[in-house]
Design a protein around this motif. Structure first.
Motif, PDB file in Angstrom:
ATOM      1  N   TRP A  34       0.852  -1.188   0.000  1.00 52.82           N
ATOM      2  CA  TRP A  34       0.000   0.000   0.000  1.00 52.82           C
ATOM      3  C   TRP A  34       0.888   1.237   0.000  1.00 52.82           C
ATOM      4  O   TRP A  34       1.881   1.296   0.741  1.00 52.82           O
ATOM      5  CB  TRP A  34      -0.901   0.020   1.238  1.00 52.82           C
ATOM      6  N   LEU A  61      -3.734   3.418  11.065  1.00 47.69           N
ATOM      7  CA  LEU A  61      -4.003   2.656   9.845  1.00 47.69           C
ATOM      8  C   LEU A  61      -3.847   1.170  10.122  1.00 47.69           C
ATOM      9  O   LEU A  61      -2.854   0.738  10.714  1.00 47.69           O
ATOM     10  CB  LEU A  61      -3.018   3.065   8.746  1.00 47.69           C
ATOM     11  N   PHE A  63      -3.965  -2.521   8.095  1.00 45.07           N
ATOM     12  CA  PHE A  63      -3.920  -3.178   6.791  1.00 45.07           C
ATOM     13  C   PHE A  63      -4.199  -4.664   6.984  1.00 45.07           C
ATOM     14  O   PHE A  63      -3.638  -5.286   7.880  1.00 45.07           O
ATOM     15  CB  PHE A  63      -2.540  -3.004   6.149  1.00 45.07           C
ATOM     16  N   LEU A  74      -7.632  -1.471   3.764  1.00 48.96           N
ATOM     17  CA  LEU A  74      -6.970  -0.468   4.593  1.00 48.96           C
ATOM     18  C   LEU A  74      -8.056   0.239   5.388  1.00 48.96           C
ATOM     19  O   LEU A  74      -8.982   0.807   4.801  1.00 48.96           O
ATOM     20  CB  LEU A  74      -6.214   0.524   3.710  1.00 48.96           C
ATOM     21  N   TYR A  87      -4.561   6.775  -2.242  1.00 46.85           N
ATOM     22  CA  TYR A  87      -4.083   5.522  -1.676  1.00 46.85           C
ATOM     23  C   TYR A  87      -4.061   4.476  -2.781  1.00 46.85           C
ATOM     24  O   TYR A  87      -5.078   4.179  -3.416  1.00 46.85           O
ATOM     25  CB  TYR A  87      -4.971   5.088  -0.510  1.00 46.85           C
ATOM     26  N   CYS A  89      -2.828   0.540  -4.039  1.00 44.80           N
ATOM     27  CA  CYS A  89      -2.295  -0.773  -3.735  1.00 44.80           C
ATOM     28  C   CYS A  89      -1.514  -1.254  -4.956  1.00 44.80           C
ATOM     29  O   CYS A  89      -1.772  -0.824  -6.082  1.00 44.80           O
ATOM     30  CB  CYS A  89      -3.383  -1.765  -3.344  1.00 44.80           C
TER      31      CYS A  89
END
Lengths: 112, 115
Positions: A34, A61, A63, A74, A87, A89
């Motif tokens: 990420w 955060l 994950f 997330l 954001y 991935c």
């Protein structure tokens, strides 16, 4: 071709709220990363997840890597304006691959 | 600075012209990557260098695109006969290399606009 789909594409919420964004692959992947990208800057790595079911925390955060290694999420707790950004991935298409395949990103806006 | 440096930050060129985009990686990083990011999209892989050689150029869209890294440090992405569809942010990244899970550090990008 292995594709990554991120959802939602756009998200705008108020400061203090919680949120979750998702990343789904068309096939199993060996690892997933990420990133967060701010306007005019390159992406910055937040975390790498490798093991199915793995959970990693980075301050507010969280994950998570799906058990079947085809999806990731997330979650941000008590979002702050500083969390605003794109954001992304990204996965490596096979173990040992050097290149990254990115999703299209979730553009997050946290309103004060 | 200690990060990946890309020049110029912005480049406006006319359709059909030739452009060069430069990337200075972090000192000591043997791996270097070029990506292209179109508006509203994630970065798209173009080419990967390990040292001086292009280890994977499978992402270059056509033969108008070429990249070099003659001394294993600075890299130049070259685009011939530019087209309006080439307009994008071109990102460079570098890493220590060697293994697949070493962190890649990105530069701020070069915004290319073809008019």
């Amino acid at each position: 071709t292995q594709l990554l789909e991120q959802s939602p594409q756009f998200l705008s919420i108020q400061e203090g709220e919680n949120l979750t964004v998702y990343c789904n692959s068309s096939s199993v992947f060996s690892s997933l990363q990420w990133y967060r990208q701010e306007p005019g800057e390159g992406p910055v790595l937040l975390v790498t997840v490798v093991t199915g079911g793995e959970v990693k925390k980075l301050k507010r955060l969280t994950f998570q890597f799906g058990d079947a290694r085809k999806d990731s999420s997330l979650h941000i707790t008590a979002a702050q304006p500083g969390d605003t950004g794109l954001y992304l991935c990204a996965l490596r298409p096979h173990q040992g691959a050097q290149k990254l395949v990115f999703g299209q990103g979730t553009r997050l806006t946290i309103n004060p | 600075g200690a990060g990946v440096s890309q020049t110029p930050s912005n480049k406006v060129t006319e359709k059909g012209k030739y452009v060069e985009l430069r990337c200075d990686p972090i000192s000591g990083h043997t791996a270097l990557y070029w990506y292209r990011q179109s508006l509203g999209q994630g970065p798209e892989f173009l080419i990967y260098f390990q040292g001086t050689g292009a280890a994977d150029d499978s992402g270059l869209p056509n033969d108008r695109f070429f990249a070099v890294r003659p001394e294993g440090s600075v890299s130049t992405l070259k685009i011939q006969r530019t087209e309006r569809g080439d307009s994008a942010v071109y990102l460079c990244a570098s890493s220590l290399g060697g293994t697949w899970n070493t962190e890649a550090f990105f530069g701020q990008g070069t915004r290319l606009t073809v008019v």
